[in-house]
Enzyme design. Structure first.
Site, short mmCIF file in Angstrom:
data_model
loop_
_atom_site.label_atom_id
_atom_site.label_comp_id
_atom_site.label_asym_id
_atom_site.label_seq_id
_atom_site.Cartn_x
_atom_site.Cartn_y
_atom_site.Cartn_z
N HIS A 85 18.10 -32.72 -17.96
CA HIS A 85 16.64 -32.90 -17.91
C HIS A 85 16.06 -32.74 -19.31
CE1 HIS A 85 17.75 -28.76 -16.85
NE2 HIS A 85 16.68 -28.36 -17.51
N LEU A 86 15.08 -33.55 -19.58
CA LEU A 86 14.31 -33.52 -20.82
C LEU A 86 12.98 -32.84 -20.53
CD1 LEU A 86 13.79 -34.64 -23.79
CD2 LEU A 86 12.70 -36.59 -22.65
#
Ligand code: 5GP
Ligand code: ZN
Length: 114
Positions: free
Chosen positions: A100-101
């Site tokens: 995840h960013l």
């Protein structure tokens, strides 16, 4: 991955506040925001961390970043500035094992990070 919370968000089996989605990624607001804007961008497919990515995934990584830029516009932080973070592994501070960013903005970000 049947036990992955972010895969459950992809399949809508647990709720999230969706911000953006396309064919490769979806984005939703973090449940425990650390800034006025704190949105997570994830690949639809299960990838444990950025360490698992291979040459063929370079397009996916680019699309995560471009989605982050779109979110900065949707959230009104494109001009004031924002920060992308990808925590990787235990010392990197990763707590959810689905890549995840983090897109963080709406306040000044300190440096160095904790
Ligand atoms: P990490 O520490 O792995 O880089 O980030 C994981 C993030 O996922 C944390 O900021 C945490 O608040 C968020 N998070 C964990 N579980 C959920 C959830 O069920 N829903 C949402 N929207 N965010 C979550
Ligand atoms: Zn997953």
């Amino acid at each position: 991955m049947s036990d992955c919370i972010f895969c459950h968000i992809v399949t809508r089996t647990i709720p999230a506040t969706l911000v953006y989605e396309d064919d490769l990624v979806i984005a939703f607001d973090d449940i425990n925001p650390q800034a006025p804007t704190h949105t997570l961008v994830i690949p639809r497919k299960h990838v444990t961390s950025i360490a698992e990515l291979e040459d063929l995934d370079v397009g996916l990584l680019g699309r995560l970043m471009l989605a982050g830029n779109k979110i900065s516009k949707l959230k009104g932080i494109a001009d004031s500035g924002y920060r992308f973070v990808i925590n990787t592994g235990a010392n990197g501070g990763q707590t959810v094992s689905h890549l995840h960013l983090h897109v963080l903005g709406g306040r000044h970000m300190a440096w160095p990070p904790g």
